[in-house]
Design a protein around this motif. Structure first.
Motif, PDB file in Angstrom:
ATOM      1  N   VAL A 435      53.061 -23.896 -24.774  1.00 26.20           N
ATOM      2  CA  VAL A 435      52.457 -22.878 -24.130  1.00 26.20           C
ATOM      3  C   VAL A 435      51.933 -23.306 -23.037  1.00 26.20           C
ATOM      4  O   VAL A 435      52.320 -23.016 -21.565  1.00 26.20           O
ATOM      5  CB  VAL A 435      51.856 -21.580 -24.696  1.00 26.20           C
ATOM      6  CG1 VAL A 435      51.368 -20.788 -23.869  1.00 26.20           C
ATOM      7  CG2 VAL A 435      52.775 -21.180 -25.867  1.00 26.20           C
ATOM      8  N   PHE A 436      50.714 -23.993 -22.812  1.00 27.98           N
ATOM      9  CA  PHE A 436      49.768 -24.242 -22.050  1.00 27.98           C
ATOM     10  C   PHE A 436      50.531 -25.213 -21.036  1.00 27.98           C
ATOM     11  O   PHE A 436      50.437 -25.234 -19.653  1.00 27.98           O
ATOM     12  CB  PHE A 436      48.510 -25.081 -22.313  1.00 27.98           C
ATOM     13  CG  PHE A 436      47.691 -23.821 -22.882  1.00 27.98           C
ATOM     14  CD1 PHE A 436      46.903 -22.997 -21.904  1.00 27.98           C
ATOM     15  CD2 PHE A 436      47.443 -23.560 -24.151  1.00 27.98           C
ATOM     16  CE1 PHE A 436      46.120 -22.262 -22.294  1.00 27.98           C
ATOM     17  CE2 PHE A 436      46.587 -22.802 -24.560  1.00 27.98           C
ATOM     18  CZ  PHE A 436      45.952 -21.885 -23.582  1.00 27.98           C
ATOM     19  N   SER A 437      51.456 -26.135 -21.382  1.00 29.27           N
ATOM     20  CA  SER A 437      52.254 -26.936 -20.603  1.00 29.27           C
ATOM     21  C   SER A 437      53.291 -26.332 -19.882  1.00 29.27           C
ATOM     22  O   SER A 437      53.340 -26.441 -18.540  1.00 29.27           O
ATOM     23  CB  SER A 437      52.898 -28.154 -21.469  1.00 29.27           C
ATOM     24  OG  SER A 437      53.769 -28.864 -20.659  1.00 29.27           O
ATOM     25  N   ASN A 438      53.760 -25.225 -20.392  1.00 26.77           N
ATOM     26  CA  ASN A 438      54.798 -24.399 -19.549  1.00 26.77           C
ATOM     27  C   ASN A 438      54.322 -23.610 -18.459  1.00 26.77           C
ATOM     28  O   ASN A 438      54.983 -23.140 -17.677  1.00 26.77           O
ATOM     29  CB  ASN A 438      55.873 -23.735 -20.538  1.00 26.77           C
ATOM     30  CG  ASN A 438      56.791 -24.469 -21.148  1.00 26.77           C
ATOM     31  OD1 ASN A 438      57.138 -25.625 -20.814  1.00 26.77           O
ATOM     32  ND2 ASN A 438      57.308 -23.826 -22.262  1.00 26.77           N
ATOM     33  N   CYS A 444      53.965 -23.994 -11.024  1.00 26.44           N
ATOM     34  CA  CYS A 444      54.738 -24.711  -9.761  1.00 26.44           C
ATOM     35  C   CYS A 444      55.753 -24.198  -9.441  1.00 26.44           C
ATOM     36  O   CYS A 444      56.388 -24.075  -8.101  1.00 26.44           O
ATOM     37  CB  CYS A 444      54.847 -26.074 -10.277  1.00 26.44           C
ATOM     38  SG  CYS A 444      53.314 -27.099 -10.731  1.00 26.44           S
ATOM     39  N   LEU A 445      56.888 -23.525 -10.318  1.00 26.57           N
ATOM     40  CA  LEU A 445      58.043 -23.284 -10.000  1.00 26.57           C
ATOM     41  C   LEU A 445      58.012 -21.974  -9.477  1.00 26.57           C
ATOM     42  O   LEU A 445      59.018 -21.784  -8.638  1.00 26.57           O
ATOM     43  CB  LEU A 445      58.996 -23.277 -11.205  1.00 26.57           C
ATOM     44  CG  LEU A 445      59.393 -24.752 -11.889  1.00 26.57           C
ATOM     45  CD1 LEU A 445      59.916 -24.515 -13.275  1.00 26.57           C
ATOM     46  CD2 LEU A 445      60.271 -25.382 -10.943  1.00 26.57           C
ATOM     47  N   GLU A 746      59.561 -23.411 -27.211  1.00 26.84           N
ATOM     48  CA  GLU A 746      60.278 -23.063 -25.906  1.00 26.84           C
ATOM     49  C   GLU A 746      60.562 -21.694 -25.480  1.00 26.84           C
ATOM     50  O   GLU A 746      60.105 -21.268 -24.320  1.00 26.84           O
ATOM     51  CB  GLU A 746      61.286 -24.139 -25.362  1.00 26.84           C
ATOM     52  CG  GLU A 746      60.573 -25.686 -25.284  1.00 26.84           C
ATOM     53  CD  GLU A 746      60.074 -26.025 -23.966  1.00 26.84           C
ATOM     54  OE1 GLU A 746      59.798 -25.118 -23.239  1.00 26.84           O
ATOM     55  OE2 GLU A 746      59.366 -27.120 -24.065  1.00 26.84           O
ATOM     56  N   LEU A 747      61.511 -21.310 -26.248  1.00 33.62           N
ATOM     57  CA  LEU A 747      61.921 -19.924 -26.231  1.00 33.62           C
ATOM     58  C   LEU A 747      60.695 -18.860 -26.418  1.00 33.62           C
ATOM     59  O   LEU A 747      60.777 -17.803 -25.526  1.00 33.62           O
ATOM     60  CB  LEU A 747      62.926 -19.449 -27.492  1.00 33.62           C
ATOM     61  CG  LEU A 747      64.493 -20.486 -26.774  1.00 33.62           C
ATOM     62  CD1 LEU A 747      65.415 -20.002 -27.950  1.00 33.62           C
ATOM     63  CD2 LEU A 747      64.941 -19.550 -25.595  1.00 33.62           C
ATOM     64  N   LEU A 748      60.152 -19.059 -27.465  1.00 34.48           N
ATOM     65  CA  LEU A 748      59.044 -17.999 -27.996  1.00 34.48           C
ATOM     66  C   LEU A 748      57.728 -17.902 -26.872  1.00 34.48           C
ATOM     67  O   LEU A 748      57.293 -17.228 -26.554  1.00 34.48           O
ATOM     68  CB  LEU A 748      58.566 -18.133 -29.284  1.00 34.48           C
ATOM     69  CG  LEU A 748      59.602 -17.852 -30.441  1.00 34.48           C
ATOM     70  CD1 LEU A 748      58.893 -18.214 -31.634  1.00 34.48           C
ATOM     71  CD2 LEU A 748      59.951 -16.454 -30.482  1.00 34.48           C
ATOM     72  N   SER A 749      57.776 -19.217 -26.142  1.00 36.26           N
ATOM     73  CA  SER A 749      56.533 -19.178 -25.059  1.00 36.26           C
ATOM     74  C   SER A 749      56.985 -18.513 -23.817  1.00 36.26           C
ATOM     75  O   SER A 749      55.968 -17.994 -23.232  1.00 36.26           O
ATOM     76  CB  SER A 749      56.408 -20.706 -24.884  1.00 36.26           C
ATOM     77  OG  SER A 749      57.345 -21.281 -23.912  1.00 36.26           O
ATOM     78  N   ILE A 750      57.795 -18.081 -23.505  1.00 35.84           N
ATOM     79  CA  ILE A 750      58.520 -17.623 -22.336  1.00 35.84           C
ATOM     80  C   ILE A 750      57.802 -16.192 -22.125  1.00 35.84           C
ATOM     81  O   ILE A 750      57.083 -16.033 -20.839  1.00 35.84           O
ATOM     82  CB  ILE A 750      60.020 -17.492 -22.285  1.00 35.84           C
ATOM     83  CG1 ILE A 750      60.515 -18.822 -21.933  1.00 35.84           C
ATOM     84  CG2 ILE A 750      60.375 -16.361 -21.165  1.00 35.84           C
ATOM     85  CD1 ILE A 750      62.175 -18.990 -21.906  1.00 35.84           C
ATOM     86  N   PRO A 751      57.912 -15.149 -23.142  1.00 34.80           N
ATOM     87  CA  PRO A 751      56.982 -14.136 -22.747  1.00 34.80           C
ATOM     88  C   PRO A 751      55.476 -14.590 -22.594  1.00 34.80           C
ATOM     89  O   PRO A 751      54.789 -13.679 -21.841  1.00 34.80           O
ATOM     90  CB  PRO A 751      57.443 -13.027 -23.932  1.00 34.80           C
ATOM     91  CG  PRO A 751      57.981 -14.053 -24.966  1.00 34.80           C
ATOM     92  CD  PRO A 751      58.457 -15.370 -24.282  1.00 34.80           C
ATOM     93  N   GLN A 783      64.772 -22.813 -15.819  1.00 34.30           N
ATOM     94  CA  GLN A 783      64.256 -24.260 -15.096  1.00 34.30           C
ATOM     95  C   GLN A 783      63.215 -24.832 -16.074  1.00 34.30           C
ATOM     96  O   GLN A 783      63.177 -25.768 -16.603  1.00 34.30           O
ATOM     97  CB  GLN A 783      64.151 -24.043 -13.959  1.00 34.30           C
ATOM     98  CG  GLN A 783      65.023 -24.245 -12.781  1.00 34.30           C
ATOM     99  CD  GLN A 783      64.489 -24.064 -11.471  1.00 34.30           C
ATOM    100  OE1 GLN A 783      63.615 -24.609 -11.067  1.00 34.30           O
ATOM    101  NE2 GLN A 783      64.923 -23.161 -10.817  1.00 34.30           N
ATOM    102  N   VAL A 784      62.265 -23.984 -16.272  1.00 35.31           N
ATOM    103  CA  VAL A 784      61.353 -24.222 -17.377  1.00 35.31           C
ATOM    104  C   VAL A 784      61.661 -24.627 -18.864  1.00 35.31           C
ATOM    105  O   VAL A 784      61.041 -25.673 -19.246  1.00 35.31           O
ATOM    106  CB  VAL A 784      60.093 -23.241 -17.525  1.00 35.31           C
ATOM    107  CG1 VAL A 784      59.105 -23.285 -18.489  1.00 35.31           C
ATOM    108  CG2 VAL A 784      59.421 -22.420 -16.092  1.00 35.31           C
ATOM    109  N   PHE A 785      62.630 -23.829 -19.282  1.00 29.74           N
ATOM    110  CA  PHE A 785      63.174 -24.285 -20.567  1.00 29.74           C
ATOM    111  C   PHE A 785      63.892 -25.491 -20.580  1.00 29.74           C
ATOM    112  O   PHE A 785      63.732 -26.429 -21.426  1.00 29.74           O
ATOM    113  CB  PHE A 785      64.074 -23.107 -20.825  1.00 29.74           C
ATOM    114  CG  PHE A 785      64.838 -23.656 -22.264  1.00 29.74           C
ATOM    115  CD1 PHE A 785      64.100 -23.274 -23.489  1.00 29.74           C
ATOM    116  CD2 PHE A 785      65.990 -24.074 -22.302  1.00 29.74           C
ATOM    117  CE1 PHE A 785      64.767 -23.377 -24.824  1.00 29.74           C
ATOM    118  CE2 PHE A 785      66.615 -24.141 -23.636  1.00 29.74           C
ATOM    119  CZ  PHE A 785      65.985 -23.986 -24.878  1.00 29.74           C
TER     120      PHE A 785
END
Length: 816
Positions: A435-438, A444-445, A746-751, A783-785
Motif C-alpha cells: 500500500v505505502f509503496s504504491n 508520481c504517476l 496489489e488489487l485490494l490496495s488500489i481503493p 500502470q501502478v498494478f
C-alpha cells in the motif's frame, strides 16, 4: 573473544541477502531524498547569501523619461530614506553561432553598486568589444566564453556567463506567464558600449530602502508614497513593482519550496515503508534464531546481552547505509538532482551546503527508527522462556492454524492454504508495505496527468481569444478625430521637452491636434482615448470588464489564495454566469480550495492597501480550476468605490489595437496552455527522479517481505525434497500462495491508495496557487498494478534461487 562476537560474521554471511536488501533500501532512500533536498536547499541558501551581499532592490519604478535630479533627491529623502539607482536597459536583436533566430538581448551597463551580478564563468566586460550573457541562455544555445556574437553590425566577444539576482527567471515582462531561456538573454556591457549599442531605452530605477526590515504592507505604503511624489513632480510612472511581485525574482523561490515539500512527503512515506521492513526482518531474525537463543539463555546469557547482540548487525547495516547514502549525496549526486533547475533558471553555480535539518530527517531518523524498531521487536520476542525458544514455540499460533480443511480438497490445495494461514501476519504486513509503496508510485504517476488536466482547464478558463488588462479605462469606440488627437498626444509624450526637441511648426501642429482632447467627454470622465483605430466588428465583439485581485485564507494552508474578482456585464457574451440581482458567483475551484459555502460571509483582503471586503457567495459554479469571483460591473464599482462606468479590461474574440502606454497584459488561451505545459515540464523532471527512487524501493520492499516467508519455510521445503518432490513442484507449493497474496494485495490496495494519495496531494498542493482536480484514470491505476507485479517478478526470480539452495540436510536437523 566472546562467543556472541564470533557469531556475528556467521550471522551476516547466513543472512547476507536480508542485510544487503536492508542496506540498499536505506541507501537508496537516503541518497535520493537527501540529494534532492540538499541540492534544492543549497541553491536556496546560495541565492540568499548572494542576495545578502548584492545590495538588492526592494522595488523598482519605470518612468517615461529620466527622473530629474532634484526629484530623485526628494524621493531619496522621503520618510526613512532610500537610494535610487539607474537600471536603464535596451532590448536589441542579435545573432550568435548555433543560436535560434530573433534572439533578444536586454542590454545593461556593468553594475557596481546594486543588484550585483555573479559571474558563474568568466568575467565582466572591460572593453567596448566585449559582452557578458546569461548563463542559462548560453548553456541552452551551446555558447562558450570566448565565442563571438553579432550585435547591431558589431562583433562582440563573450567574456562571461552571469547570473543577475533580480532576474533568476528570464522573462521579458513581469506579466509574462512563461519564461524563455532560449531566445531571450540579459547582457552587460561597458558604459561606452552600452551608449553606442542601446536603442529605445527603458528608464527603470532600482530602489533600495534604508530600512530593509519593512514588511510587505509597510513597503507597499512607502511605494504608494513614492508614486504620489513622482506624479506630483510631473514624472509619469509606467511601472512600479515590489520585489515579491517581481516574477523574475520570486518565481524560482516558490518552485524550490514546493518541490522540497513534495520530496519531504516522499521521504516520509519511504521511512514508513522502511519501518514495515524493519518489523518483519526483526521478527524473522528471532524466529530463525530461536533454537540458538534458547541455548544461549540456558547457558546463562542475560536477555540484555542478547538484545545488544542481535541489534549489532542491523545497526551497523543502517549506519553504513546512512554513511554511503550521504557520501553519494555530497559527492555529486545532489548536483545531478538539480540539473533541471539549471536548465530553467538563471542561478549561480551549485555548491552543496550541509543542512542539519535534512541530516536529522534523512539520516539520523532512519537509523534511529531502525534501532528502535529492532530493539522493541527483539525485547518483545525475548519474553519467551528458554524452553519455548529451544522448542521453537515462540511464533504466535492463531486459531487459523488449527483450521481443518475439507477432505475433498487435494493435498496441494490444503498445503497452499496452510501456508497462507500460517503466514497471515507476514502477508498482512506485506499488504501494508505494498500500500505505502504504491502510494509513492501513484503520487508520481498521477501528477503529470493532473498537470496536463490543469493546463487544459486553465486554457478553457480564458473566456475569450483575447483578454486585455489595462491600467486605465481606455476607450476604443472613438472617432477618427479622437484617434488623431490621441496619436498626437502620444508623439508629444515621447519627448521630455517637445518644445525644444521638435521644430516649432511640428510642435504647434501636434499641440493643436492634441488640444482637441481637452473638451473630450471621455477624457473629462478620466478615460484616456485610444490612439489606434479598431474596426467596427472588433469593437462590437469587445466587452468591457472590471478586475482586481484580493486575498482569501485557504482551508488547509496557513497562507492566502490570490483571487481575481471580475465585474462583468449582465448577459455577458464571454462569461456565462448569472450575476443579475447583485449575485456573487464563486468559482468551484476557489470554493473547494478555501472551503467557501453559499450564504456565508468571508473576508477578502487587498494585500497592498490592507482594505478588507466581506463577500458572501450566492452561487458556486464553473470548473474545479476556476479560482475567480464574479459579479456585475455595477456591483463591482459599488464595492470598490469606483465610478459606475469604470472598467480596466476588454474581452474580445477579435484582436484589438491598444495603446501600449495603458496596456498591462494580454492573455490568450494559447498562453495559458503554454504556461501549463511549462509547469508540466518543470514538475515532470522532478517526478521522474522521484520515480527512480520509488521503483527500486518497491523491488527491495517486496523482496525483503517475501524473503522472510521463504526462509521460515526452509525446513518444510527440505522435507518436500526428501519426500521426492521436484523443485518445480515445490515452487508451485510455495511461490503460488505468495504470488496470489501479492496479486490480491496489489488489487485490494488500489481503493486504499486512492484515499491516501487524495489526502496527501491535497496537503501537498495546499500552498500552490490554484486548485488541482485529482483524476485517477483507469490506465493510471493499471500502470501502478503493472509496476507492482513487475517488481514482484524480479523478487520472485531471486526466491526461486533461494528454494534451490535449501539442502536436504535441513530436514535432518534435530528439533525437540
Amino acid at each position: 573473544m566472546s562467543p556472541l562476537i564470533k557469531r556475528l560474521p556467521r550471522d551476516f554471511i547466513h543472512n547476507l541477502g536480508k542485510y544487503l536488501g536492508l542496506f540498499f533500501l536505506i541507501t537508496v532512500t537516503i541518497a535520493m531524498v537527501s540529494s534532492f533536498l540538499t541540492g534544492a536547499s543549497s541553491i536556496q541558501k546560495r541565492i540568499a547569501q548572494n542576495r545578502a551581499t548584492a545590495n538588492l532592490e526592494d522595488f523598482y519604478v519605470t518612468t517615461q523619461f529620466k527622473i530629474p535630479n532634484d526629484v530623485i533627491t526628494k524621493v531619496q529623502k522621503h520618510r526613512s530614506g532610500c537610494t535610487l539607482y539607474e537600471n536603464f536597459y535596451s532590448d536589441v536583436q542579435f545573432t550568435a553561432p548555433g543560436a535560434q533566430k530573433q534572439t533578444t538581448a536586454r542590454l545593461f551597463k556593468n553594475r557596481t553598486d546594486f543588484n550585483m551580478v555573479t559571474y558563474v564563468e568568466g568575467r565582466a566586460p572591460s572593453q567596448d568589444n566585449e559582452i557578458a550573457l546569461s548563463r542559462t541562455y548560453c548553456n541552452n544555445n551551446n555558447l562558450s566564453v570566448g565565442d563571438t556574437i553579432q550585435l547591431s553590425g558589431r562583433t562582440l566577444t563573450i567574456t562571461g556567463f552571469m547570473s543577475m539576482p533580480d532576474y533568476q527567471v528570464l522573462v521579458k515582462k513581469n506579466t509574462d506567464l512563461i519564461y524563455d531561456g532560449v531566445t531571450f538573454t540579459l547582457a552587460q556591457l561597458t558604459d561606452e558600449a552600452y551608449d553606442q549599442l542601446s536603442k529605445a531605452q527603458v528608464y527603470r530605477y532600482s530602489v533600495v530602502l534604508d530600512n530593509t526590515s519593512m514588511v510587505l504592507s509597510e513597503r507597499v505604503t512607502y511605494e504608494q508614497d513614492v508614486a504620489k511624489l513622482l506624479n506630483d513632480n510631473h514624472v509619469f510612472l509606467t511601472e512600479l513593482i515590489d520585489k515579491e511581485d517581481n516574477n523574475a525574482y520570486s518565481y524560482a523561490d516558490k518552485d524550490f519550496e514546493s518541490d522540497q515539500k513534495s520530496w519531504a512527503v516522499a521521504g516520509t512515506i519511504l521511512l514508513v515503508v522502511a519501518s514495515f521492513v524493519f518489523v518483519v526482518l526483526t521478527k524473522a531474525t528471532i524466529v530463525s534464531e530461536s533454537a540458538v537463543i534458547g541455548t544461549l539463555l540456558a547457558s546463562g546469557y542475560r536477555k540484555r546481552e542478547l538484545i545488544a547482540h542481535y541489534m549489532v548487525l542491523p545497526t551497523l547495516t543502517g549506519l553504513l547505509a546512512a554513511g554511503i547514502g550521504n557520501i553519494i549525496c555530497y559527492s555529486g549526486f545532489a548536483k545531478n538532482m538539480t540539473q533541471s533547475y539549471y536548465r530553467a533558471y538563471d542561478i549561480i553555480n551549485f555548491m552543496p551546503l550541509f543542512s542539519v535539518e535534512i541530516f536529522v530527517f534523512m539520516t539520523v531518523l532512519p537509523v534511529l527508527l531502525l534501532m528502535i524498531v529492532s530493539f522493541i521487536g527483539i525485547a518483545i520476542s525475548l519474553k519467551a522462556t528458554p524452553l519455548q525458544f529451544l522448542r521453537q514455540e515462540i511464533r504466535h499460533r492463531s486459531r487459523g492454524s488449527k483450521l481443518v480443511f475439507p477432505d475433498y480438497w487435494k493435498f496441494l490445495r490444503r498445503f497452499r492454504m496452510r501456508i497462507l494461514v500460517r503466514n497471515t501476519s507476514q502477508f498482512l504486513i506485506l499488504f501494508l508495505g505494498i500500500v505505502f509503496s504504491n502510494v509513492l508510485l501513484l503520487m508520481c504517476l498521477c501528477t503529470i496527468p493532473l498537470m496536463e488536466e490543469y493546463s487544459a482547464q486553465m486554457s478553457k478558463m480564458v473566456p475569450a481569444q483575447h483578454v486585455y488588462t489595462l491600467k486605465e479605462p481606455l476607450e476604443i469606440d472613438v472617432t477618427s478625430a479622437q484617434v488623431d488627437a490621441a496619436s498626437a498626444l502620444n508623439v508629444l509624450h515621447k519627448y521630455e521637452h517637445p518644445e525644444d526637441e521638435l521644430s516649432k511648426s511640428r510642435y504647434l501642429t501636434l499641440l493643436m491636434r492634441a488640444s482637441l482632447l481637452e473638451s473630450d467627454p471621455y477624457v473629462a470622465a478620466g478615460h484616456p482615448v485610444n490612439m489606434y483605430h479598431n474596426s467596427v466588428q472588433a469593437i462590437e465583439k469587445s466587452e468591457k470588464f472590471a478586475v482586481t485581485t484580493l486575498d482569501v485564507p485557504r482551508a488547509i494552508s496557513g497562507k492566502s489564495e490570490e483571487v481575481t474578482v471580475y465585474g462583468i456585464d449582465l448577459n455577458s457574451d464571454y462569461w456565462k454566469f448569472d450575476v443579475s440581482g447583485g449575485k456573487i458567483v464563486v468559482g468551484l475551484g476557489l470554493a473547494q480550495k478555501c472551503n467557501l459555502t453559499r450564504g456565508e460571509q468571508y473576508c477578502f483582503t487587498n494585500r497592498y492597501t490592507g482594505d478588507t471586503y466581506m463577500l458572501s457567495p450566492d452561487v458556486i459554479a464553473g470548473s474545479q480550476t476556476d479560482m475567480n469571483v464574479y459579479m456585475s460591473r455595477t456591483m463591482w464599482c459599488e464595492i470598490f468605490d469606483k465610478p459606475v462606468d469604470y472598467f480596466n479590461g476588454y474581452a474580445s474574440n477579435k484582436p484589438l489595437l491598444l495603446d501600449d502606454l495603458y496596456l498591462v497584459a494580454e492573455t490568450t488561451p494559447g498562453q495559458m496552455a503554454s504556461a501549463g505545459d511549462q509547469i508540466n515540464r518543470s514538475m515532470g523532471s522532478v517526478l521522474s527522479m522521484l520515480m527512480w527512487a520509488a521503483i527500486p524501493v518497491s523491488v527491495l520492499l517486496i523482496f525483503l517481505l517475501t524473503k522472510t516467508i521463504i526462509e521460515q519455510s526452509a525446513r518444510y521445503i527440505s522435507y518436500m525434497k526428501v519426500f521426492g518432490y521436484t523443485e518445480k513442484e515445490i515452487r508451485m507449493l510455495y511461490m503460488h500462495p505468495i504470488t496470489f497474496t501479492v496479486l490480491a494485495s496489489e488489487l485490494l490496495s488500489i481503493p486504499v491508495i486512492i484515499v491516501i494519495v487524495n489526502e496527501i496531494m491535497h496537503q501537498l498542493l495546499a500552498d500552490y496557487a490554484g486548485n488541482f482536480p485529482l483524476n485517477y484514470r483507469p490506465e493510471l491505476l493499471m500502470q501502478v498494478f503493472i509496476i507492482g507485479i513487475a517488481t514482484y517478478v524480479v523478487a520472485a526470480a531471486i526466491h526461486v534461487w533461494n528454494i534451490h539452495k535449501v539442502s536436504l540436510a535441513e530436514a535432518l536437523k534435530v528439533q525437540e
